[in-house]
Scaffold this motif. Structure first.
Motif, PDB file in Angstrom:
ATOM      1  N   ASP A   1     -11.033  -5.648   0.810  1.00  0.00           N
ATOM      2  CA  ASP A   1     -10.840  -6.110  -0.550  1.00  0.00           C
ATOM      3  C   ASP A   1     -12.146  -6.605  -1.182  1.00  0.00           C
TER       4      ASP A   1
ATOM      5  N   ARG B   1       0.846  -1.201   0.000  1.00  0.00           N
ATOM      6  CA  ARG B   1       0.000   0.000   0.000  1.00  0.00           C
ATOM      7  C   ARG B   1       0.877   1.244   0.000  1.00  0.00           C
TER       8      ARG B   1
ATOM      9  N   VAL C   1       2.405   1.857  -3.571  1.00  0.00           N
ATOM     10  CA  VAL C   1       1.556   2.477  -4.611  1.00  0.00           C
ATOM     11  C   VAL C   1       0.975   3.812  -4.169  1.00  0.00           C
ATOM     12  N   SER C   2       1.095   4.116  -2.876  1.00  0.00           N
ATOM     13  CA  SER C   2       0.430   5.295  -2.333  1.00  0.00           C
ATOM     14  C   SER C   2       0.781   6.573  -3.103  1.00  0.00           C
ATOM     15  N   GLU C   3      -0.247   7.263  -3.542  1.00  0.00           N
ATOM     16  CA  GLU C   3      -0.113   8.548  -4.252  1.00  0.00           C
ATOM     17  C   GLU C   3       0.694   8.441  -5.536  1.00  0.00           C
ATOM     18  N   ARG C   4       0.809   7.249  -6.073  1.00  0.00           N
ATOM     19  CA  ARG C   4       1.592   7.113  -7.302  1.00  0.00           C
ATOM     20  C   ARG C   4       0.726   6.718  -8.497  1.00  0.00           C
ATOM     21  N   THR C   5      -0.586   6.560  -8.274  1.00  0.00           N
ATOM     22  CA  THR C   5      -1.426   6.152  -9.392  1.00  0.00           C
ATOM     23  C   THR C   5      -2.552   7.162  -9.595  1.00  0.00           C
TER      24      THR C   5
ATOM     25  N   ARG D   1      -3.119  -1.292  -7.627  1.00  0.00           N
ATOM     26  CA  ARG D   1      -3.701  -0.902  -6.341  1.00  0.00           C
ATOM     27  C   ARG D   1      -4.446  -2.067  -5.696  1.00  0.00           C
ATOM     28  N   ASP D   2      -4.802  -3.045  -6.493  1.00  0.00           N
ATOM     29  CA  ASP D   2      -5.477  -4.215  -5.931  1.00  0.00           C
ATOM     30  C   ASP D   2      -4.496  -5.259  -5.391  1.00  0.00           C
TER      31      ASP D   2
ATOM     32  N   ARG E   1      -9.268   6.693  -2.425  1.00  0.00           N
ATOM     33  CA  ARG E   1      -9.539   7.480  -3.639  1.00  0.00           C
ATOM     34  C   ARG E   1     -11.026   7.787  -3.738  1.00  0.00           C
TER      35      ARG E   1
ATOM     36  N   ARG F   1     -13.506  -1.652  -3.053  1.00  0.00           N
ATOM     37  CA  ARG F   1     -13.763  -0.808  -4.218  1.00  0.00           C
ATOM     38  C   ARG F   1     -15.265  -0.611  -4.444  1.00  0.00           C
TER      39      ARG F   1
ATOM     40  N   ASP G   1      -8.683  -1.467   1.007  1.00  0.00           N
ATOM     41  CA  ASP G   1      -8.580  -2.123  -0.305  1.00  0.00           C
ATOM     42  C   ASP G   1      -9.927  -2.400  -0.995  1.00  0.00           C
TER      43      ASP G   1
ATOM     44  N   PRO H   1      -2.247  -5.191  -2.904  1.00  0.00           N
ATOM     45  CA  PRO H   1      -2.187  -5.408  -1.444  1.00  0.00           C
ATOM     46  C   PRO H   1      -3.328  -6.299  -0.933  1.00  0.00           C
TER      47      PRO H   1
ATOM     48  N   GLU I   1      -5.701   6.873 -11.640  1.00  0.00           N
ATOM     49  CA  GLU I   1      -6.459   6.004 -12.537  1.00  0.00           C
ATOM     50  C   GLU I   1      -7.383   6.790 -13.443  1.00  0.00           C
ATOM     51  N   VAL I   2      -7.777   7.990 -13.010  1.00  0.00           N
ATOM     52  CA  VAL I   2      -8.671   8.799 -13.837  1.00  0.00           C
ATOM     53  C   VAL I   2      -7.969   9.193 -15.137  1.00  0.00           C
TER      54      VAL I   2
ATOM     55  N   ASP J   1      -4.296   7.210   1.120  1.00  0.00           N
ATOM     56  CA  ASP J   1      -4.400   6.853  -0.283  1.00  0.00           C
ATOM     57  C   ASP J   1      -5.776   6.308  -0.664  1.00  0.00           C
TER      58      ASP J   1
ATOM     59  N   ASN K   1      -6.296   2.827   0.911  1.00  0.00           N
ATOM     60  CA  ASN K   1      -6.204   2.250  -0.429  1.00  0.00           C
ATOM     61  C   ASN K   1      -7.554   1.749  -0.960  1.00  0.00           C
TER      62      ASN K   1
END
Lengths: 598, 350
Positions: free
Chosen positions: B276, A259, A262-266, A429-430, B226, B261, B259, A432, A268-269, B224, B242
């Protein structure tokens, strides 16, 4: 590869140093020692683990300054005599040392001719004798001595005359810690992070004098300032927190570590990977060459496929020790993958590439490391400290970080449409959550380890992204259980290794998405017909492979990241086989965490 | 680990204990203990020392306490990791004179052990009485102060029950019944929705919220987390580390674990989305009240839009009726409607 710790302050130096050595033990562990600043100097040292030194040393001392060392032998057997620190005959000067002094033999001859008597077989011992011949204060003496040394070193010295530790660095990492009423020296931050998090990383050629209330640094005779940085490493990270081994703790830390990765590195929009690497660097080059060793090399092999796929760029991965430099330096981006950022083979390959004119990138876990400093660009994997010698969470974080770089390269080179990038980023992001899901099956993996753990040998096979995972799975088992394990591309089995397959050699097959599982199925049939048990790691919806195998582990659906999930099963398998055999999992024989000698 | 306002319930408990100076903790762990160990480690981050003992088989609370027999000496507290305790409760037990148990009033005494109190001390306990048998609404909050003599009582107790051990201790000597406020049970999922909505504050640091999204003040967003374009996150909601709320989705009064969504244009209200898990595009958890059956007991009119278990999926366009509980690893297929309880590993199809 060894550990150094030093302390100057108001308190008893001995417990601080011994505690630092315990924390550093993962760096080397065949002998250990301390030197306390008394007049003359007091040295305690012992072959074996740090605990044996703790037993042999007194519980407390009057000294408020000293250095300690935990060793992984390069020159001389692990004996009491060869343990550091080394001192001169009169016990006026003592030294601990990481690295190799290449010209020690001639210096030793010279010193012996002048009547010096050596107590050990080490390269290091020339240093205290040279210090005793030099003139001036300790810092001046060390300055004169390093002029004579060739090779790599992190040296920490004390003299019987005053409370100070003087250090010098060349090609071997060294940090100083700024405490409140005390200052510290360490080969890495772990040595003293429980006392202070404010550190300065020394550079090659630096000599520093550390006293209780000051740290002065010189380079090439000029006084220099080294920035004070605050490390966010937690002391907790270097403790086992209820787990039997660091390795198991780190296996279970993977969801958290990922986590952070990837934090703040993607985004997706927009379908963008947000990294600190300039787009020009990624867009301008026509070739990518990865250089790495061990587990990092396997991450690089994984990444090279992703680069070819996402960024449409020719990419190769080479063992750093086998690297002959870039073929077309100006067009080549050389990516060094190194957890510690101090791996000597990788640094030397990267330096060579830079010398020949290639642009270099480091992918590392260690802020302030040599690799981070010496390369043009750095991407951190943010896995947090890893203590277990067998790398686990850093492999996962390396692969995900490299996948982010591959996406960034694909976007910068206009090779990857935003919509595809977005879906790859969503997968990353999935990871983790999916890793957690795999970890939840640990009990079944432990049962499988019991079933096959005592067999003769273990073969790991996979194709495409499954191949590096096969190599990594086999390496983990070798490292910690001492079993014979080999990884092969699945298609190569029939070209030779199949001769080794018997009913007592389990075959572990990586057959998830991203590994062309249908083709590997044929190879699984080949080994089954020779009676070998098959453990398959498959996708959630694969039926055929599952029917054939004796044991099946499934991974959640996650595209190109599925082989990475398969690797988590293989990590747990290696761990549980080693545990079954009662191996010293965190301290496998002959191995050290990061190897800073070539 | 079940989160309330983006910290596991257990962390809230540890914080309450640490704040009043209880800094030597023994965690009795079993199922998925690795997650707990990974999260808390040795306890340094909370200024406490945590030791772990493993309960291999979950044979009840008395058995759990027995696992700690070698790890504690003298006086100690027994606290559940899945109900919230505040500092006043811990202090009340600390200042008690010898053995003590925290008691509190409950609207649902039939869910708990009802405590019979005489002269401030425990006189008896009736486990989960039937409605007409419950003499008082004073219940055992499951927080105790004992000394190590209690281990003998547990060994002697019927099926190693902690309640039975409590009654034995009360018969042998005095066990003070300490009346407390500041205890919140979170054993039912609808408790989680309610407790969470009361606890969330406006912590949005570290999350990534699209400029066109709307996030209400009383929302906690994890690291993180979103929130996509035009999405709306209404009050009383926690979105874990996340986790993702997709474009145009509406999430209100819900707990979204790490995790998880929520797909584009989905609606999720009064719900729990576990780790998840995934709610697809245009899926609906409309929210509201329903009658829910748990372990054969009917709970009327509880506010629970639905629960999506760990790794479970509600596919695109699917609907959960209020009160639906999807157990772990289950799935509601595209466009299907689910209600009641959906077992682990099963799929509901249209």
């Amino acid at each position: 590869m060894c550990g150094i710790v030093g302390y100057v302050g108001d308190d008893d130096a001995l417990p601080v140093i011994l505690d630092g050595l315990k924390r550093l033990e993962y760096r080397g562990y065949d002998s250990a020692g301390v030197c306390l600043r008394t007049d003359p100097l007091t040295v305690h040292k012992k072959a074996g683990e740090v605990d044996e030194l703790v037993e042999a040393a007194p519980e407390s001392s009057e000294a408020t300054c000293g250095v300690g060392h935990t060793r992984w032998s390069t020159h001389g057997e692990p004996t009491d005599e060869n343990a550091h620190p080394h001192a001169d005959e009169a016990r006026r000067y003592a030294v601990v040392h990481n690295g190799i002094i290449d010209n020690h033999a001639e210096l030793r001859d010279e010193l012996e001719d002048r009547g010096h008597v050596f107590e050990s077989d080490t390269d290091t011992e020339v240093v205290p004798h040279l210090l005793s011949e030099a003139e001036g204060e300790l810092v001046e003496r060390l300055g004169a001595v390093v002029e004579r040394l060739e090779g790599s070193y992190a040296l920490a010295c004390v003299s019987a005359d005053s409370d100070e530790v003087v250090v010098a660095r060349q090609d071997s990492p060294l940090v100083v810690g700024h405490g409140d009423d005390a200052n510290y020296v360490g080969s890495d931050v772990t040595a003293f992070v429980e006392h202070t998090r404010r550190v300065s990383y020394l550079h090659d050629g630096d000599i520093a004098r550390v006293t209780a209330d000051s740290i002065e640094v010189w380079n090439d005779g000029e006084s220099v300032d080294r920035a004070v940085e605050t490390v966010d490493w937690d002391v907790e990270a270097a403790e086992k927190g209820g787990y039997e081994h660091y390795m198991l703790k780190e296996i279970h830390e993977q969801p958290r570590a990922l986590r952070k990765t990837v934090s703040e590195r993607t985004d997706e929009v927009e379908g963008e990977a947000l990294l600190d690497v300039s787009d020009e660097v990624l867009a301008e080059h026509d070739r990518v060459e990865f250089v790495a060793c061990g587990t990092s090399y396997h991450a690089a092999l994984y990444a090279r496929r992703l680069f070819e796929e996402y960024a449409d760029i020719s990419a190769t991965a080479e063992y750093a020790s086998e690297y002959d430099g870039p073929h077309a330096p100006e067009e080549t981006l050389v990516v060094a993958v190194t957890q510690s950022g101090e791996t000597a083979d990788t640094l030397s390959a990267t330096r060579r590439a830079a010398r020949e004119g290639a642009t270099t990138v480091a992918v590392t876990n260690t802020v302030g490391s040599t690799a981070a400093r010496e390369t043009d660009e750095t991407v951190y994997i943010r896995a947090g400290p890893e203590i277990g010698v067998a790398a686990t969470k850093t492999f996962a974080s390396q692969v995900v970080t490299l996948a982010l770089v591959a996406v960034a390269a694909g976007r910068a080179r206009d090779a990857l449409p935003a919509s595809e990038a977005s879906s790859v980023l969503a997968d990353l992001r999935d990871v983790p959550g999916a890793v957690q899901r795999v970890l939840d099956n640990e009990d079944r993996v432990a049962e499988t380890a019991e079933e096959y753990g005592w067999d003769d040998a273990f073969f790991y096979v996979g194709r495409r992204l499954g191949y590096p995972v096969a190599l990594e799975g086999a390496l983990k088992l070798k490292e910690i259980s001492y079993d014979h394990a080999e990884g092969f591309p699945a298609g190569e089995l029939k070209h030779g290794p199949l001769a080794l397959v018997t009913p007592d050699t389990p075959v572990l097959a990586v057959m998830t998405d991203g590994t062309r599982p249908r083709e590997t199925l044929n190879n699984v049939k080949e080994v089954e017909s020779r009676g070998a048990p098959v453990v398959a790691v498959t996708s959630s919806d694969a039926d055929e492979g599952a029917r054939l195998a004796d044991t099946v582990f499934r991974v959640p659906s996650l595209g190109d990241m599925e082989p990475l999930l398969a690797n988590v099963y293989l990590q747990m398998f290696a761990y549980h086989v080693a545990r079954l055999k009662d191996r010293p999992i965190d301290k496998p024989r002959n191995l050290a965490k990061s190897v800073t000698v070539e | 680990m079940v989160p309330v306002a983006n910290a596991p319930i257990l962390e809230h408990v540890v914080e309450s204990l640490a704040e009043v100076g209880v800094d030597q903790l023994v965690f009795v762990v079993g199922y998925r203990r690795q997650r707990i160990q990974t999260y808390f480690g040795d306890g340094d981050d909370w200024g406490v020392d945590i030791e772990y003992v493993v309960q291999e088989k979950q044979l009840g609370t008395g058995h759990a306490v027995l696992q700690a027999e070698d790890a504690v000496a003298g006086d100690f507290l027994v606290v559940n990791g899945d109900s919230l305790v505040d500092t006043s409760l811990v202090e009340a037990l600390l200042s008690a004179d010898g053995d003590a148990v925290a008691v509190t009033r409950s609207d649902q005494p039939t869910d708990y052990g009802v405590v019979d109190i005489e002269d401030g001390a425990v006189a008896g306990v009736e486990e989960k009485p039937r409605v007409y048998d419950a003499e008082t609404e004073t219940i055992n909050a499951g927080v105790y102060r004992f000394d190590d003599a209690v281990f003998d009582a547990i060994h002697a107790a019927d099926r190693m029950s902690l309640t039975d051990a409590l009654v034995r201790r009360a018969a042998e000597g005095r066990v003070e019944a300490v009346r407390v406020e500041g205890w919140t049970d979170v054993s039912h999922l609808w408790d989680l929705v309610r407790v969470n909505s009361a606890a969330v504050d406006g912590d949005h640091d570290g999350a990534d919220v699209h400029p066109t999204a709307y996030v209400a003040d009383e929302v906690a967003l994890g690291e993180d987390a979103r929130v996509g374009p035009n999405a709306t996150v209404l009050a009383g909601t926690t979105v874990g580390d996340n986790a993702t709320v997709g474009a145009g989705a509406v999430v209100g009064n819900s707990v979204v674990f790490e995790d998880a969504r929520v797909g584009p244009n989905a609606v999720v209200r009064d719900a729990v989305l576990a780790s998840d898990s995934s709610v697809g595009p245009n899926a609906t958890v409309e929210g509201g009240r329903a009658d829910v059956v748990v372990d054969g007991n009917l709970y009327r009119n509880v506010l629970l839009g639905g629960v999506v278990g760990d790794y479970s999926t509600v596919a695109g366009g699917a609907t959960l009726e209020p009160g639906t509980v999807l157990e772990n690893d289950s799935r509601v297929g595209t466009g299907a409607t689910a209600s009641g309880r959906v077992g682990s590993g099963t799929e509901v199809r249209r």
